[in-house]
Motif scaffolding. Structure first.
Motif, mmCIF file in Angstrom:
data_model
loop_
_atom_site.group_PDB
_atom_site.id
_atom_site.type_symbol
_atom_site.label_atom_id
_atom_site.label_comp_id
_atom_site.label_asym_id
_atom_site.label_seq_id
_atom_site.Cartn_x
_atom_site.Cartn_y
_atom_site.Cartn_z
ATOM 1 N N TYR A 24 37.957 20.567 36.910
ATOM 2 C CA TYR A 24 39.307 21.726 37.992
ATOM 3 C C TYR A 24 38.862 23.051 37.416
ATOM 4 O O TYR A 24 37.770 23.167 35.452
ATOM 5 C CB TYR A 24 40.751 21.105 36.979
ATOM 6 N N TYR A 25 39.505 24.259 37.552
ATOM 7 C CA TYR A 25 39.462 25.759 37.410
ATOM 8 C C TYR A 25 41.265 26.522 37.174
ATOM 9 O O TYR A 25 41.618 26.102 37.429
ATOM 10 C CB TYR A 25 38.166 26.316 37.827
ATOM 11 N N TYR A 26 40.816 27.041 36.076
ATOM 12 C CA TYR A 26 41.851 28.213 36.232
ATOM 13 C C TYR A 26 42.136 29.466 36.784
ATOM 14 O O TYR A 26 40.761 29.927 36.565
ATOM 15 C CB TYR A 26 42.511 28.235 34.513
ATOM 16 N N SER A 27 42.593 30.037 38.303
ATOM 17 C CA SER A 27 42.711 31.135 38.717
ATOM 18 C C SER A 27 44.550 31.080 39.028
ATOM 19 O O SER A 27 45.012 31.374 37.733
ATOM 20 C CB SER A 27 41.890 30.505 39.959
ATOM 21 N N LYS A 32 40.240 33.932 45.497
ATOM 22 C CA LYS A 32 39.550 33.122 46.260
ATOM 23 C C LYS A 32 38.153 32.766 45.219
ATOM 24 O O LYS A 32 37.636 33.457 44.811
ATOM 25 C CB LYS A 32 39.010 33.555 47.584
ATOM 26 N N LYS A 33 37.728 31.336 45.097
ATOM 27 C CA LYS A 33 36.816 30.658 44.331
ATOM 28 C C LYS A 33 35.861 30.290 44.817
ATOM 29 O O LYS A 33 36.475 29.829 46.074
ATOM 30 C CB LYS A 33 37.433 30.302 43.287
ATOM 31 N N ILE A 125 43.633 24.440 39.371
ATOM 32 C CA ILE A 125 42.825 24.013 40.469
ATOM 33 C C ILE A 125 42.331 22.785 40.332
ATOM 34 O O ILE A 125 40.870 23.032 39.522
ATOM 35 C CB ILE A 125 42.197 24.467 41.154
ATOM 36 N N SER A 126 42.348 21.665 40.401
ATOM 37 C CA SER A 126 41.419 20.037 40.339
ATOM 38 C C SER A 126 41.059 20.113 41.829
ATOM 39 O O SER A 126 41.671 20.224 42.464
ATOM 40 C CB SER A 126 41.642 19.310 40.210
#
Length: 219
Positions: A24-27, A32-33, A125-126
């Motif tokens: 997961y990451y933080y945005s 857009k990633k 977002i996981s």
């Protein structure tokens, strides 16, 4: 010795044919990633994602609702001048699947967007990727279904065993009830017999005493 080592490697490759990894990451919404993946032709890539929005009042990330947030998923072929092969919009919780048409580097991008005119929000977002051939992933699904089927069969067997134990308990209770009723019935008849015998003895004693008193000219 070398043969054993090679055999173990082959077995490991056979047991783990599908590459699975999640993170997961933080945005923030509107950002857009992208992730690059080197895929060979015919490789199937499956992705599962979940977008959570930061709630200031709760000081925590919570699941977003589909009426307030949508996620745009793009897959591009980097080796072919970033040719886009997948473009779809989904809910905050969903998945996507595509098969690589050619070998090379692919870029997978996710972009959560607010449906309202509100400003951008913090997002967590996981995402989980599964990479393998279509046959391998289908085989994995089949093994999962078989495992679930086996668990259901085990539960059914346990339920059947519980039913048998309950039937045995009911049978024992019925036998105990019959024995108790029989014992109570015998005890009742024995009490009646004792009362009748005691009454007969009293009558006999009264007649004997009356006869004795008559002989003694008391009566």
């Amino acid at each position: 010795m070398l043969f054993d080592t090679v055999l173990k490697v082959v077995l490991l490759l056979f047991l783990f044919p599908v590459e699975t990894f999640g993170f997961y990451y933080y945005s923030s919404t509107g950002e857009k990633k992208c992730f690059n993946k080197e895929l060979s032709k015919g490789t199937l890539l499956k992705g599962k994602y979940n977008v959570q929005i930061y709630q200031d009042d709760l000081k925590s990330y919570m699941d977003a609702s589909a009426d307030k947030l949508e996620v745009v998923i793009d897959v591009e072929e980097v080796f072919d001048d970033n040719h886009r092969v997948v473009h779809q919009k989904g809910s905050p919780l969903g998945d996507f699947t595509f098969i690589a048409l050619d070998s090379g580097e692919h870029r997978v991008c996710l972009e959560p967007n607010n449906k309202s005119w509100m400003g951008n929000s913090k997002a967590k977002i996981s995402i989980e990727f599964e990479v393998g051939s279509e046959a391998q992933l289908d085989s994995k699904k089949k093994r999962t279904v078989e495992s679930l089927h086996e668990k259901v069969n085990m539960l059914n067997a346990k339920i059947s065993e519980i039913k048998r134990e309950q039937a045995l308990v009911r049978e024992r209770e019925a036998n105990f009830r019959d024995i108790s009723e029989s014992a109570n019935s015998k005890a009742m008849w024995w009490t009646i017999f004792q009362v009748v015998a005691l009454g007969g003895i009293c009558v006999w004693q009264m007649k004997h005493l009356r006869s004795f008193f008559v002989k003694q000219k008391v009566l």
